[in-house]
Design a protein around this motif. Structure first.
Motif, PDB file in Angstrom:
ATOM      1  N   LEU A 193       0.832  -1.205   0.000  1.00 43.83           N
ATOM      2  CA  LEU A 193       0.000   0.000   0.000  1.00 43.83           C
ATOM      3  C   LEU A 193       0.869   1.259   0.000  1.00 43.83           C
ATOM      4  N   ASN A 194       1.922   1.269   0.801  1.00 48.35           N
ATOM      5  CA  ASN A 194       2.829   2.423   0.823  1.00 48.35           C
ATOM      6  C   ASN A 194       3.426   2.686  -0.553  1.00 48.35           C
ATOM      7  N   LYS A 195       3.857   1.624  -1.214  1.00 43.05           N
ATOM      8  CA  LYS A 195       4.449   1.789  -2.548  1.00 43.05           C
ATOM      9  C   LYS A 195       3.421   2.319  -3.527  1.00 43.05           C
ATOM     10  N   ALA A 196       2.219   1.751  -3.525  1.00 46.58           N
ATOM     11  CA  ALA A 196       1.182   2.182  -4.469  1.00 46.58           C
ATOM     12  C   ALA A 196       0.793   3.640  -4.242  1.00 46.58           C
ATOM     13  N   THR A 197       0.631   4.037  -2.997  1.00 48.08           N
ATOM     14  CA  THR A 197       0.248   5.425  -2.723  1.00 48.08           C
ATOM     15  C   THR A 197       1.385   6.380  -3.045  1.00 48.08           C
ATOM     16  N   HIS A 198       2.587   5.979  -2.724  1.00 46.36           N
ATOM     17  CA  HIS A 198       3.743   6.829  -3.039  1.00 46.36           C
ATOM     18  C   HIS A 198       3.847   7.049  -4.542  1.00 46.36           C
ATOM     19  N   ASP A 199       3.674   5.991  -5.323  1.00 47.50           N
ATOM     20  CA  ASP A 199       3.782   6.095  -6.774  1.00 47.50           C
ATOM     21  C   ASP A 199       2.721   7.022  -7.356  1.00 47.50           C
ATOM     22  N   ILE A 200       1.535   7.035  -6.763  1.00 50.57           N
ATOM     23  CA  ILE A 200       0.463   7.910  -7.252  1.00 50.57           C
ATOM     24  C   ILE A 200       0.717   9.352  -6.824  1.00 50.57           C
ATOM     25  N   VAL A 201       1.016   9.553  -5.567  1.00 53.75           N
ATOM     26  CA  VAL A 201       1.116  10.902  -5.014  1.00 53.75           C
ATOM     27  C   VAL A 201       2.343  11.653  -5.529  1.00 53.75           C
ATOM     28  N   LYS A 202       3.407  10.957  -5.874  1.00 52.52           N
ATOM     29  CA  LYS A 202       4.626  11.653  -6.314  1.00 52.52           C
ATOM     30  C   LYS A 202       4.407  12.438  -7.605  1.00 52.52           C
ATOM     31  N   HIS A 203       3.349  12.096  -8.361  1.00 52.61           N
ATOM     32  CA  HIS A 203       3.071  12.797  -9.615  1.00 52.61           C
ATOM     33  C   HIS A 203       2.176  14.019  -9.424  1.00 52.61           C
ATOM     34  N   LEU A 204       1.733  14.258  -8.202  1.00 53.15           N
ATOM     35  CA  LEU A 204       0.813  15.372  -7.956  1.00 53.15           C
ATOM     36  C   LEU A 204       1.570  16.632  -7.574  1.00 53.15           C
ATOM     37  N   ASP A 205       0.915  17.764  -7.765  1.00 54.25           N
ATOM     38  CA  ASP A 205       1.529  19.056  -7.466  1.00 54.25           C
ATOM     39  C   ASP A 205       1.203  19.564  -6.066  1.00 54.25           C
ATOM     40  N   PHE A 206       0.685  18.747  -5.204  1.00 54.71           N
ATOM     41  CA  PHE A 206       0.302  19.217  -3.883  1.00 54.71           C
ATOM     42  C   PHE A 206       0.540  18.125  -2.856  1.00 54.71           C
ATOM     43  N   HIS A 207       0.502  18.543  -1.602  1.00 61.14           N
ATOM     44  CA  HIS A 207       0.656  17.617  -0.483  1.00 61.14           C
ATOM     45  C   HIS A 207      -0.726  17.090  -0.113  1.00 61.14           C
ATOM     46  N   TYR A 208      -0.916  15.806  -0.190  1.00 62.64           N
ATOM     47  CA  TYR A 208      -2.209  15.199   0.102  1.00 62.64           C
ATOM     48  C   TYR A 208      -2.419  15.072   1.614  1.00 62.64           C
ATOM     49  N   VAL A 209      -3.571  15.518   2.092  1.00 60.45           N
ATOM     50  CA  VAL A 209      -3.957  15.356   3.489  1.00 60.45           C
ATOM     51  C   VAL A 209      -5.323  14.683   3.493  1.00 60.45           C
ATOM     52  N   GLY A 210      -5.431  13.566   4.175  1.00 65.11           N
ATOM     53  CA  GLY A 210      -6.680  12.808   4.212  1.00 65.11           C
ATOM     54  C   GLY A 210      -7.716  13.434   5.128  1.00 65.11           C
ATOM     55  N   ILE A 211      -8.944  13.007   4.956  1.00 62.60           N
ATOM     56  CA  ILE A 211     -10.061  13.580   5.710  1.00 62.60           C
ATOM     57  C   ILE A 211      -9.936  13.325   7.212  1.00 62.60           C
ATOM     58  N   VAL A 212      -9.420  12.173   7.597  1.00 65.28           N
ATOM     59  CA  VAL A 212      -9.253  11.890   9.027  1.00 65.28           C
ATOM     60  C   VAL A 212      -8.298  12.899   9.646  1.00 65.28           C
ATOM     61  N   ASP A 213      -7.208  13.193   8.943  1.00 63.50           N
ATOM     62  CA  ASP A 213      -6.239  14.169   9.439  1.00 63.50           C
ATOM     63  C   ASP A 213      -6.845  15.564   9.522  1.00 63.50           C
ATOM     64  N   ILE A 214      -7.701  15.905   8.573  1.00 58.23           N
ATOM     65  CA  ILE A 214      -8.391  17.194   8.597  1.00 58.23           C
ATOM     66  C   ILE A 214      -9.299  17.281   9.822  1.00 58.23           C
ATOM     67  N   PHE A 215     -10.010  16.191  10.113  1.00 56.51           N
ATOM     68  CA  PHE A 215     -10.902  16.205  11.272  1.00 56.51           C
ATOM     69  C   PHE A 215     -10.137  16.180  12.596  1.00 56.51           C
ATOM     70  N   ILE A 216      -8.945  15.626  12.614  1.00 56.10           N
ATOM     71  CA  ILE A 216      -8.112  15.721  13.817  1.00 56.10           C
ATOM     72  C   ILE A 216      -7.769  17.187  14.072  1.00 56.10           C
ATOM     73  N   GLU A 217      -7.426  17.900  13.011  1.00 53.02           N
ATOM     74  CA  GLU A 217      -7.112  19.325  13.146  1.00 53.02           C
ATOM     75  C   GLU A 217      -8.348  20.122  13.576  1.00 53.02           C
ATOM     76  N   ILE A 218      -9.504  19.800  13.017  1.00 55.83           N
ATOM     77  CA  ILE A 218     -10.739  20.475  13.417  1.00 55.83           C
ATOM     78  C   ILE A 218     -11.013  20.216  14.898  1.00 55.83           C
ATOM     79  N   ALA A 219     -10.842  18.967  15.325  1.00 61.21           N
ATOM     80  CA  ALA A 219     -11.060  18.622  16.737  1.00 61.21           C
ATOM     81  C   ALA A 219     -10.127  19.437  17.633  1.00 61.21           C
ATOM     82  N   GLU A 220      -8.874  19.560  17.229  1.00 61.44           N
ATOM     83  CA  GLU A 220      -7.925  20.355  18.020  1.00 61.44           C
ATOM     84  C   GLU A 220      -8.373  21.814  18.092  1.00 61.44           C
TER      85      GLU A 220
END
Length: 195
Positions: free
Chosen positions: A150-177
């Motif tokens: 899974l790490n390899k597959a996600t890394h291979d996909i995300v490395k081609h993007l122009d932005f830093h991906y942040v998942g929804i769970v991480d966003i809600f952790i920040e909202i909770a804080e």
């Protein structure tokens, strides 16, 4: 506000349908509960603020709708595995929750990235998803192998993007804080870190 009232009622109905399972997961210290807790806690907080103090900001409404949609989608998958494949056996299910969590992460990633770019090649990620589904069905416990794939597959996909991906769970952790909501755990699946 009237439309938001329907969303609030939908949350109450969702809780009535799922609170028993959520509480079982919480009681067992489940990885699945850890994953859902930031969203669930934020929704409870906003619901209480709206009902008790009549706080109805547009921001609260947006956060609430996004979180509720997320819970609906995630829990539909969780219930299928928990009730059908594991016959509601919490201990057995908990053994395989890392793999179920990886499947949920893949669904999140795919949905988020499809909104950004519809030309992303998900072939390797699809292969990992099939591998995880088979591992769960066959009760295979090759967790490290699954995480590495899974790490390899996600890394291979995300490395081609122009932005830093942040998942929804991480966003809600920040909202909770930001809302001063205390969470029992801060375990997350942040992209770029080992799963």
């Amino acid at each position: 506000m009237e439309q938001f009232d329907f969303v609030l009622k939908d949350f109450v109905n969702w809780k009535m349908d799922n609170v028993e399972i959520i509480e079982r997961f919480k009681h067992h210290g489940s990885f699945i509960y850890d994953r859902l807790e930031p969203v669930y806690a934020v929704l409870n907080h906003i619901y209480d603020a709206v009902v008790d103090q009549n706080e109805q900001s547009e921001e609260f409404q947006t956060i609430f709708q996004v979180g509720l949609n997320y819970l609906h989608a995630q829990f539909e998958v969780i219930r299928i595995y928990f009730e059908k494949l594991f016959e509601s056996d919490c201990e057995l299910f908990e053994t395989y929750t890392p793999l179920v969590g990886y499947l949920l992460f893949i669904a999140d990633l795919r949905a988020d990235l499809e909104e950004v770019d519809d030309n992303i090649d998900f072939t390797e990620l699809n292969e990992v998803e099939t591998l995880l589904e088979n591992m769960i069905a066959e009760r295979r416990d090759e967790f490290e192998y699954a995480a590495n794939r899974l790490n390899k597959a996600t890394h291979d996909i995300v490395k081609h993007l122009d932005f830093h991906y942040v998942g929804i769970v991480d966003i809600f952790i920040e909202i909770a804080e930001n809302l001063n909501i205390e969470l029992s755990t801060h375990k997350t699946m942040v992209l770029g870190k080992e799963l």
